[in-house]
Design a protein around this motif. Structure first.
Motif, PDB file in Angstrom:
ATOM      1  N   LEU B  78       9.147  34.808  19.754  1.00 51.57           N
ATOM      2  CA  LEU B  78       8.949  33.706  20.690  1.00 51.57           C
ATOM      3  C   LEU B  78       8.303  32.513  20.003  1.00 51.57           C
ATOM      4  O   LEU B  78       7.579  32.654  19.022  1.00 51.57           O
ATOM      5  CB  LEU B  78       8.057  34.152  21.849  1.00 51.57           C
ATOM      6  N   GLU B  79       8.585  31.378  20.588  1.00 53.47           N
ATOM      7  CA  GLU B  79       7.954  30.145  20.150  1.00 53.47           C
ATOM      8  C   GLU B  79       7.164  29.626  21.343  1.00 53.47           C
ATOM      9  O   GLU B  79       7.666  29.675  22.466  1.00 53.47           O
ATOM     10  CB  GLU B  79       9.049  29.141  19.802  1.00 53.47           C
ATOM     11  N   TYR B  80       5.976  29.157  21.087  1.00 52.74           N
ATOM     12  CA  TYR B  80       5.143  28.652  22.170  1.00 52.74           C
ATOM     13  C   TYR B  80       5.139  27.140  22.122  1.00 52.74           C
ATOM     14  O   TYR B  80       4.695  26.551  21.145  1.00 52.74           O
ATOM     15  CB  TYR B  80       3.725  29.204  22.043  1.00 52.74           C
ATOM     16  N   ARG B  81       5.650  26.545  23.205  1.00 51.24           N
ATOM     17  CA  ARG B  81       5.695  25.083  23.218  1.00 51.24           C
ATOM     18  C   ARG B  81       4.864  24.560  24.362  1.00 51.24           C
ATOM     19  O   ARG B  81       4.821  25.140  25.447  1.00 51.24           O
ATOM     20  CB  ARG B  81       7.133  24.595  23.411  1.00 51.24           C
ATOM     21  N   LEU B  82       4.245  23.438  24.124  1.00 51.43           N
ATOM     22  CA  LEU B  82       3.460  22.799  25.175  1.00 51.43           C
ATOM     23  C   LEU B  82       4.377  22.184  26.214  1.00 51.43           C
ATOM     24  O   LEU B  82       5.399  21.582  25.882  1.00 51.43           O
ATOM     25  CB  LEU B  82       2.570  21.713  24.567  1.00 51.43           C
ATOM     26  N   THR B  83       4.015  22.326  27.447  1.00 49.27           N
ATOM     27  CA  THR B  83       4.678  21.596  28.520  1.00 49.27           C
ATOM     28  C   THR B  83       4.112  20.179  28.570  1.00 49.27           C
ATOM     29  O   THR B  83       3.233  19.824  27.790  1.00 49.27           O
ATOM     30  CB  THR B  83       4.389  22.264  29.863  1.00 49.27           C
ATOM     31  N   GLU B  84       4.569  19.412  29.527  1.00 48.39           N
ATOM     32  CA  GLU B  84       3.994  18.076  29.672  1.00 48.39           C
ATOM     33  C   GLU B  84       2.501  18.181  30.006  1.00 48.39           C
ATOM     34  O   GLU B  84       1.686  17.426  29.477  1.00 48.39           O
ATOM     35  CB  GLU B  84       4.734  17.285  30.754  1.00 48.39           C
ATOM     36  N   ALA B  85       2.175  19.137  30.861  1.00 46.25           N
ATOM     37  CA  ALA B  85       0.753  19.339  31.176  1.00 46.25           C
ATOM     38  C   ALA B  85      -0.032  19.648  29.909  1.00 46.25           C
ATOM     39  O   ALA B  85      -1.158  19.183  29.724  1.00 46.25           O
ATOM     40  CB  ALA B  85       0.589  20.468  32.188  1.00 46.25           C
ATOM     41  N   GLY B  86       0.556  20.441  29.039  1.00 45.95           N
ATOM     42  CA  GLY B  86      -0.102  20.778  27.791  1.00 45.95           C
ATOM     43  C   GLY B  86      -0.221  19.579  26.868  1.00 45.95           C
ATOM     44  O   GLY B  86      -1.271  19.351  26.259  1.00 45.95           O
ATOM     45  N   ARG B  87       0.826  18.800  26.771  1.00 47.50           N
ATOM     46  CA  ARG B  87       0.758  17.631  25.892  1.00 47.50           C
ATOM     47  C   ARG B  87      -0.282  16.637  26.408  1.00 47.50           C
ATOM     48  O   ARG B  87      -0.934  15.954  25.623  1.00 47.50           O
ATOM     49  CB  ARG B  87       2.129  16.966  25.784  1.00 47.50           C
ATOM     50  N   GLU B  88      -0.458  16.614  27.709  1.00 49.96           N
ATOM     51  CA  GLU B  88      -1.470  15.693  28.246  1.00 49.96           C
ATOM     52  C   GLU B  88      -2.890  16.181  28.004  1.00 49.96           C
ATOM     53  O   GLU B  88      -3.853  15.516  28.386  1.00 49.96           O
ATOM     54  CB  GLU B  88      -1.221  15.456  29.738  1.00 49.96           C
ATOM     55  N   LEU B  89      -3.021  17.345  27.399  1.00 48.97           N
ATOM     56  CA  LEU B  89      -4.362  17.793  27.018  1.00 48.97           C
ATOM     57  C   LEU B  89      -4.830  17.158  25.718  1.00 48.97           C
ATOM     58  O   LEU B  89      -5.984  17.299  25.331  1.00 48.97           O
ATOM     59  CB  LEU B  89      -4.393  19.316  26.885  1.00 48.97           C
ATOM     60  N   ARG B  90      -3.940  16.463  25.057  1.00 49.79           N
ATOM     61  CA  ARG B  90      -4.343  15.861  23.791  1.00 49.79           C
ATOM     62  C   ARG B  90      -5.590  14.986  23.925  1.00 49.79           C
ATOM     63  O   ARG B  90      -6.545  15.146  23.159  1.00 49.79           O
ATOM     64  CB  ARG B  90      -3.190  15.055  23.174  1.00 49.79           C
ATOM     65  N   PRO B  91      -5.644  14.093  24.896  1.00 47.90           N
ATOM     66  CA  PRO B  91      -6.867  13.292  25.017  1.00 47.90           C
ATOM     67  C   PRO B  91      -8.110  14.129  25.305  1.00 47.90           C
ATOM     68  O   PRO B  91      -9.215  13.753  24.915  1.00 47.90           O
ATOM     69  CB  PRO B  91      -6.592  12.366  26.210  1.00 47.90           C
ATOM     70  N   VAL B  92      -7.924  15.242  25.970  1.00 46.58           N
ATOM     71  CA  VAL B  92      -9.072  16.110  26.251  1.00 46.58           C
ATOM     72  C   VAL B  92      -9.597  16.713  24.952  1.00 46.58           C
ATOM     73  O   VAL B  92     -10.799  16.673  24.653  1.00 46.58           O
ATOM     74  CB  VAL B  92      -8.669  17.219  27.254  1.00 46.58           C
TER      75      VAL B  92
END
Lengths: 230, 230
Positions: B78-92
């Motif tokens: 499996l490959e684990y990819r960030l969803t949009e919610a995950g990508r929006e954690l970048r600023p956090v």
DNA sequence: CAGTATCCTATCCGATACTG
DNA sequence: CAGTATCGGATAGGATACTG
């Protein structure tokens, strides 16, 4: 957080070691919102036990995030103030809140309503600017709740200070608002608006005050962000 | 995080419930940095046990932060990819790292050095732009370490891809860098610079490569932030 | 009111070993 | 290599009661 730290030299890990313990981010939100006294903090974080609150405050002090100052007049009472390191946590808290508002489903947390917490938050955020330039008293009533938690008074003084009372403050009430706690909470969180929920709210008293409610009601700092999940 | 959630309707608490469990922020840092495979993640978060990593990945999936995709060629992987919610954690994550870099004392984490983690991070951040337009091989040597962790090779291909090896890659070495792990880590974190630590580093091979090292060495994304605590 | 000490349990997590 | 199951111990933190 359990056990010992992460033992990593990455700044994210270093920050998480300090910030990602239970209740810490919520407590910091409260400190950043301006609470300084032990029992003020307790009101903002009501489910946190006093012993844990005491412990966290000490840990935050050790981490250089808060300092304790004796209160000038009252001896033996401390005030907790953020240091510069603590004030610089504001963007961190904001990033959390912003993301939580957008991406965490709110249904579960709408199962956990708490009128005193809500009213406490509303008191803090209330915007007196659109109100007439005199003392304004708003009574909020949640008919479904037990008597001890049913009625709340927001007293906005002419100078803009706001008090929250759980018993009649002794002044004439300018506006009565009756609704259910879930509706009011959803409005505060920005999940709905006063006008969208109009059928669940009734007003009595000064009609102008009722019409302008969306403007002076203090909403959550994150109410402006639209949910991205159902 | 222990026990059940906060049961608060505040977005900060809602986010903290998802993000403030042990290792989660560090794991997210790794995902945001681009790792997608289980063992890639393990390299970035080496002290996290595989069972906890597995569990966290499932929790992040439930929270809508990652999705698992089968890898085209390899079945069962499996490959684990960030969803949009995950990508929006970048600023956090960035807010955490920024704050951690400024306000958390780094001495303790400099007691916890880890050459493979450091080299892994350096591989990821290495900037090929200032390098000559051909394959460049840099050998890094930490004489104080056991043989199995002493020598590392960074192979920068002409197209800019970077490989990290623990055994001679079979190409000529363009630059040998010898230093101690603590110095290299401090440079990576931005606590010192190549020139400030010059007396602890020795070079052999192409002198131009040594002189330009500060430029192509990949530093921590937060290296630019100055410490505010001693 | 402000804060702390004690006690006890739930649960989180680390180690290890194991499977496809 | 990729990932999961099990197990036991540490400890975090909740409840409560208590002190200045």
């Amino acid at each position: 957080m359990s056990q010992t730290g992460y033992r990593q030299f990455c700044p994210v890990a270093m920050a998480a070691e300090v910030l990602c313990t239970r209740w810490t981010m919520v407590l910091l939100r409260e400190l950043i919102a301006g609470s300084t006294r032990f029992n003020e903090l307790r009101r903002g974080v009501p489910r946190m036990s006093p012993s844990l609150l005491s412990r966290r405050l000490r840990e935050l002090e050790e981490a250089g995030i808060v300092t304790r100052h004796p209160v000038p007049e009252q001896p033996e009472v401390l005030e907790y103030r953020l240091t510069e390191a603590g004030r610089e946590l504001r963007p961190v808290i904001e990033a959390f809140g912003f993301w939580g508002q957008r991406w965490v489903e709110s249904r579960p947390s709408l199962e956990n309503l708490d009128p005193s917490l809500l009213m406490w938050d509303m008191r803090r955020g209330l915007n007196p600017a659109p109100l007439p330039d005199r003392r304004i008293v708003v009574q909020v009533c949640y008919p479904e709740l037990a008597t001890s938690k049913r009625d709340w008074w927001l007293v906005v003084e002419a100078d803009g200070t706001v008090d929250l009372c759980q018993s009649p403050p002794g002044f004439d009430v300018d506006l009565y608002v009756t609704t259910d706690l879930r509706t009011m909470t959803a409005i505060w969180m920005g999940l709905t608006t006063v006008s969208d929920a109009a059928d669940k709210i009734t007003y009595d008293g000064d009609p102008a005050l009722g019409r302008s409610m969306q403007g002076w009601l203090g909403l959550s700092p994150f109410a402006g962000e639209r949910k991205r999940v159902p």
